[in-house]
Scaffold this active site. Structure first.
Site, PDB file in Angstrom:
ATOM      1  CB  VAL A  94      -0.962   0.010   1.224  1.00 51.25           C
ATOM      2  CG1 VAL A  94      -1.923  -1.162   1.150  1.00 51.25           C
ATOM      3  CG2 VAL A  94      -0.189  -0.026   2.528  1.00 51.25           C
ATOM      4  CB  THR A  98       6.452  12.440   2.944  1.00 46.65           C
ATOM      5  OG1 THR A  98       7.395  11.746   2.119  1.00 46.65           O
ATOM      6  CG2 THR A  98       7.197  13.198   4.018  1.00 46.65           C
ATOM      7  CD  GLU A 172       9.247  -5.213  -6.728  1.00 54.26           C
ATOM      8  OE1 GLU A 172       8.523  -6.131  -6.387  1.00 54.26           O
ATOM      9  OE2 GLU A 172      10.301  -5.394  -7.385  1.00 54.26           O
ATOM     10  CG  PHE A 173      15.293  -3.519  -5.376  1.00 55.08           C
ATOM     11  CD1 PHE A 173      15.830  -2.435  -4.701  1.00 55.08           C
ATOM     12  CD2 PHE A 173      15.294  -4.741  -4.738  1.00 55.08           C
ATOM     13  CE1 PHE A 173      16.368  -2.566  -3.427  1.00 55.08           C
ATOM     14  CE2 PHE A 173      15.824  -4.895  -3.461  1.00 55.08           C
ATOM     15  CZ  PHE A 173      16.365  -3.802  -2.804  1.00 55.08           C
ATOM     16  CG  LEU A 228      14.727   3.242   3.805  1.00 51.66           C
ATOM     17  CD1 LEU A 228      14.815   3.880   5.182  1.00 51.66           C
ATOM     18  CD2 LEU A 228      13.675   3.968   2.982  1.00 51.66           C
ATOM     19  CG  LEU A 234      19.675   3.882  -7.400  1.00 56.54           C
ATOM     20  CD1 LEU A 234      18.384   3.087  -7.505  1.00 56.54           C
ATOM     21  CD2 LEU A 234      20.523   3.684  -8.654  1.00 56.54           C
ATOM     22  CB  CYS A 283      10.867   5.408  -4.459  1.00 56.73           C
ATOM     23  SG  CYS A 283       9.706   4.055  -4.414  1.00 56.73           S
TER      24      CYS A 283
HETATM   25  C1  UDX Z   1      13.171   4.058  -8.358  1.00 61.96           C
HETATM   26  C2  UDX Z   1      14.281   3.000  -8.267  1.00 61.96           C
HETATM   27  O1  UDX Z   1      15.044   3.022  -9.479  1.00 61.96           O
HETATM   28  C3  UDX Z   1      13.688   1.619  -8.046  1.00 61.96           C
HETATM   29  O2  UDX Z   1      14.728   0.663  -7.859  1.00 61.96           O
HETATM   30  C4  UDX Z   1      12.798   1.669  -6.795  1.00 61.96           C
HETATM   31  O3  UDX Z   1      12.183   0.415  -6.592  1.00 61.96           O
HETATM   32  C5  UDX Z   1      11.733   2.746  -6.932  1.00 61.96           C
HETATM   33  O4  UDX Z   1      12.359   4.007  -7.192  1.00 61.96           O
HETATM   34  P1  UDX Z   1      11.475   4.885 -10.236  1.00 61.96           P
HETATM   35  O5  UDX Z   1      11.263   6.039  -9.316  1.00 61.96           O
HETATM   36  O6  UDX Z   1      10.297   4.159 -10.761  1.00 61.96           O
HETATM   37  O7  UDX Z   1      12.385   3.774  -9.509  1.00 61.96           O
HETATM   38  O8  UDX Z   1      12.314   5.364 -11.521  1.00 61.96           O
HETATM   39  P2  UDX Z   1      13.862   5.695 -11.805  1.00 61.96           P
HETATM   40  O9  UDX Z   1      14.189   5.144 -13.127  1.00 61.96           O
HETATM   41  O10 UDX Z   1      14.745   5.302 -10.691  1.00 61.96           O
HETATM   42  O11 UDX Z   1      13.847   7.276 -11.953  1.00 61.96           O
HETATM   43  C6  UDX Z   1      13.614   8.137 -10.859  1.00 61.96           C
HETATM   44  C7  UDX Z   1      13.786   9.570 -11.286  1.00 61.96           C
HETATM   45  O12 UDX Z   1      15.150   9.853 -11.556  1.00 61.96           O
HETATM   46  C8  UDX Z   1      13.027   9.963 -12.556  1.00 61.96           C
HETATM   47  O13 UDX Z   1      12.457  11.231 -12.370  1.00 61.96           O
HETATM   48  C9  UDX Z   1      14.090   9.992 -13.634  1.00 61.96           C
HETATM   49  O14 UDX Z   1      13.793  10.864 -14.695  1.00 61.96           O
HETATM   50  C10 UDX Z   1      15.286  10.475 -12.824  1.00 61.96           C
HETATM   51  N1  UDX Z   1      16.572  10.067 -13.432  1.00 61.96           N
HETATM   52  C11 UDX Z   1      16.906   8.749 -13.496  1.00 61.96           C
HETATM   53  C12 UDX Z   1      17.425  11.041 -13.910  1.00 61.96           C
HETATM   54  O15 UDX Z   1      17.140  12.246 -13.858  1.00 61.96           O
HETATM   55  N2  UDX Z   1      18.626  10.644 -14.454  1.00 61.96           N
HETATM   56  C13 UDX Z   1      18.998   9.341 -14.515  1.00 61.96           C
HETATM   57  O16 UDX Z   1      20.122   9.063 -15.013  1.00 61.96           O
HETATM   58  C14 UDX Z   1      18.112   8.364 -14.027  1.00 61.96           C
HETATM   59  P1  ADP Z   2       2.672   2.079  -4.893  1.00 61.43           P
HETATM   60  O1  ADP Z   2       3.413   2.911  -5.900  1.00 61.43           O
HETATM   61  O2  ADP Z   2       3.456   1.857  -3.632  1.00 61.43           O
HETATM   62  O3  ADP Z   2       2.116   0.808  -5.461  1.00 61.43           O
HETATM   63  P2  ADP Z   2       0.018   3.280  -5.072  1.00 61.43           P
HETATM   64  O4  ADP Z   2      -0.508   4.529  -4.434  1.00 61.43           O
HETATM   65  O5  ADP Z   2       0.111   3.209  -6.565  1.00 61.43           O
HETATM   66  O6  ADP Z   2       1.416   2.996  -4.381  1.00 61.43           O
HETATM   67  O7  ADP Z   2      -0.897   2.032  -4.611  1.00 61.43           O
HETATM   68  C1  ADP Z   2      -1.236   1.744  -3.316  1.00 61.43           C
HETATM   69  C2  ADP Z   2      -2.658   1.152  -3.312  1.00 61.43           C
HETATM   70  O8  ADP Z   2      -2.936   0.666  -1.993  1.00 61.43           O
HETATM   71  C3  ADP Z   2      -3.767   2.131  -3.655  1.00 61.43           C
HETATM   72  O9  ADP Z   2      -4.511   1.657  -4.768  1.00 61.43           O
HETATM   73  C4  ADP Z   2      -4.641   2.189  -2.377  1.00 61.43           C
HETATM   74  O10 ADP Z   2      -6.019   2.312  -2.654  1.00 61.43           O
HETATM   75  C5  ADP Z   2      -4.333   0.836  -1.743  1.00 61.43           C
HETATM   76  N1  ADP Z   2      -4.594   0.762  -0.302  1.00 61.43           N
HETATM   77  C6  ADP Z   2      -4.213   1.622   0.648  1.00 61.43           C
HETATM   78  N2  ADP Z   2      -4.612   1.214   1.868  1.00 61.43           N
HETATM   79  C7  ADP Z   2      -5.282   0.055   1.690  1.00 61.43           C
HETATM   80  C8  ADP Z   2      -5.937  -0.870   2.569  1.00 61.43           C
HETATM   81  N3  ADP Z   2      -5.964  -0.672   3.876  1.00 61.43           N
HETATM   82  N4  ADP Z   2      -6.527  -1.959   2.021  1.00 61.43           N
HETATM   83  C9  ADP Z   2      -6.484  -2.157   0.691  1.00 61.43           C
HETATM   84  N5  ADP Z   2      -5.880  -1.343  -0.199  1.00 61.43           N
HETATM   85  C10 ADP Z   2      -5.284  -0.239   0.301  1.00 61.43           C
END
Ligand code: UDX
Ligand code: ADP
Length: 467
Positions: A94, A98, A172-173, A228, A234, A283
């Site tokens: 879920v 922040t 999850e990465f 974290l 990254l 993230c």
């Molecule tokens: C990130 C982590 O990569 C992933 O491992 C973690 O599980 C979730 O957070 P995500 O936020 O989906 O993934 O995308 P990512 O490709 O990491 O990009 C994050 C941000 O950095 C984007 O806004 C992207 O545009 C920016 N970015 C990335 C740059 O500006 N320059 C780069 O070289 C790479």
């Molecule tokens: P992430 O990027 O971590 O997957 P999202 O905001 O895309 O985050 O998805 C989180 C989902 O979790 C939302 O669809 C939200 O409705 C759901 N959620 C939050 N709290 C609960 C809960 N108590 N039971 C079931 N679903 C929930």
């Protein structure tokens, strides 16, 4: 040691993490039944939509996986009680935004949704259940989950003899836009936990498609912290190259050349060195602020200050881009038309969480600019809620364009904020004829080359390119 045979999985949360992750698990493990549950009915309905172009999230390759798994061994529903009670394994996936108020506001994660999920599991689970933290969480959240599960357990006297839990961390990465590839071919799978039978049960699932050497097992706290720390490292890399981009502009160096030169050093590596408008996504900022908050909590102010600077640099990068636009357009954008190309936080996703486009657009609207926004995947509703200050008070003027050329009609400048494929190799000769002179391109993602705009009369500012 008797092994645990997992037959049914439930995932609480059908978002950007839960949806794709469970789809890939269902695809790779046809003998498992995977149910994804969410409190948001609209979202679940969208996951069940027969038209695969209407899934709630856009992720390349996801539609094909959904087509083969949905209704076979992958199900999306709002049936919380039934899905949890039948499951041998429950993933908590879920949202953990922040905190916006109270203790730790602006830094600590709001764990309300995680807590609510843990309470639901405690209430509905039957027998032994493996509970897995999937969402990014502050270090030691597993302890809180354990306590909720234990306490609620004791309250329900009748189930007490049979109901018990093992808590694991399995962060999850995946990165959005490449989630399917990241899930199918992960660099590593990380599993933290203390109950060896539960750890083995989860390892056995991943072994269906991930080589053994790539599955790392640690204690719970190392697993939580590694997630974290990975995101902080990254993000730090992006702030580092972005700081160098400003340096390049000031000195006449070119950030592309610098990134290439430093990236060939194997110790540095060539990935994740693209300067841009700053990192967005759900993230990076949240995880660093979490680290900052926890560092303060554990009496490590220097550590807190160090990581906070990565976020400060990211804010500064967005701020300076908007100021450069202002400066190049003779110090004012009041009443000027500006096209924004790309609103998602990166290409190949419809996610706008923490997208630099939001802050930069708001700053330009505040200055009186009239924005014409084009993004191939982000909906009008999403953009509208992101710019809500300007939608509600009707202070700023902006509209959504249906095409690139539609967005560029009569504009003084175009600001490229996301590197969507379709923004490369545009016919700038034609587009120049739509724009008002002297026209500007502000390219923050290095998608436009100088040759392309040669002889078009357009001025080009490229992030990180000194003159
Ligand atoms: C990130 C982590 O990569 C992933 O491992 C973690 O599980 C979730 O957070 P995500 O936020 O989906 O993934 O995308 P990512 O490709 O990491 O990009 C994050 C941000 O950095 C984007 O806004 C992207 O545009 C920016 N970015 C990335 C740059 O500006 N320059 C780069 O070289 C790479
Ligand atoms: P992430 O990027 O971590 O997957 P999202 O905001 O895309 O985050 O998805 C989180 C989902 O979790 C939302 O669809 C939200 O409705 C759901 N959620 C939050 N709290 C609960 C809960 N108590 N039971 C079931 N679903 C929930």
């Amino acid at each position: 040691m008797n092994s645990i045979k997992v037959k049914r999985i439930c995932c609480i949360g059908a978002g950007y993490v839960g949806g794709p992750t469970m789809s890939v698990i269902a695809d790779k493990c046809p003998d498992l039944e995977v149910k994804v549950v969410d409190i948001n009915k609209e979202r679940i309905d969208a996951w069940n939509n027969a038209d695969l172009s209407k899934l709630p999230i856009f992720e390349p390759g996801l539609d094909l996986i959904i087509a083969r798994t949905r209704g076979r061994n992958l199900f999306f529903s709002t049936e919380m009680e039934k899905s949890i009670s039948e499951a041998d394994m429950v993933f908590i996936s879920v949202n953990t935004p922040t905190k916006t108020k109270g203790l730790g506001a602006g830094q600590a994660s709001d764990l309300s949704w995680v807590e609510a999920s843990a309470r639901q599991v405690a209430k509905y689970a039957k027998g032994h259940t493996i509970v897995i933290e999937k969402s990014t969480l502050p270090v030691r959240t597993a302890q809180a989950i354990k306590e909720i599960l234990k306490t609620t357990n004791v309250e329900n006297q009748e189930d007490e003899s049979t109901k018990n839990f093992s808590v694991l961390s399995n962060p999850e990465f995946l990165a959005e836009g490449t989630a399917i590839n990241d899930l199918e071919k992960p660099d590593r799978v990380l599993i933290g936990g203390e109950d060896p039978r539960a750890v083995k049960a989860l390892v056995d699932i991943y072994l269906k498609w991930v080589p053994k050497e790539q599955i790392i097992c640690t204690n719970l706290w190392s697993s939580e912290l590694s997630k974290l720390a990975a995101n902080a490292f990254l993000a730090q890399r992006i702030s580092s190259i972005n700081s160098i981009s400003a340096f390049c502009e000031a000195t006449g160096a070119d950030v592309q050349e610098v990134a290439k030169a430093i990236g060939t050093d194997k110790r540095i590596g060539n990935q994740f060195l693209s300067a841009g408008p700053g990192f967005g996504g759900s993230c990076f900022k949240k995880d660093i602020l979490n680290l900052v908050y926890l560092s303060g909590h554990f009496g490590l102010p220097e550590v807190a200050k160090y990581w906070n600077q990565v976020v400060e640099m990211n804010n500064w990068q967005q701020d300076r881009i908007y100021k450069i636009v202002l400066e190049k357009l003779f110090g004012t954008v009041n009443g000027k038309n500006i096209a924004i190309l790309g609103f998602s936080f990166k290409a190949n996703t419809n996610d706008t969480r923490e997208s630099p486009a939001i802050r930069i657009s708001c700053d330009l609207l505040e200055e009186g600019a009239i924005l014409s926004i084009y993004d191939p995947k982000v909906s009008f509703e999403k953009i509208s809620s992101d710019l809500n200050k300007f939608s509600i008070n009707n202070q700023g003027i902006w509209n959504i364009a249906e095409s690139i050329s539609g967005a560029l009609k009569n504009v003084d400048a175009v600001l490229i904020l996301t590197a969507w494929d379709e923004f490369y190799g545009l016919d700038w000769n034609y587009l120049a004829s739509l724009m008002r002179s002297p026209a500007w391109i502000f390219d923050t993602r290095s998608v436009v080359s100088r040759q392309e705009i040669h002889n078009t009369g357009i001025n080009l500012w490229k992030l990180g390119e000194g003159s």
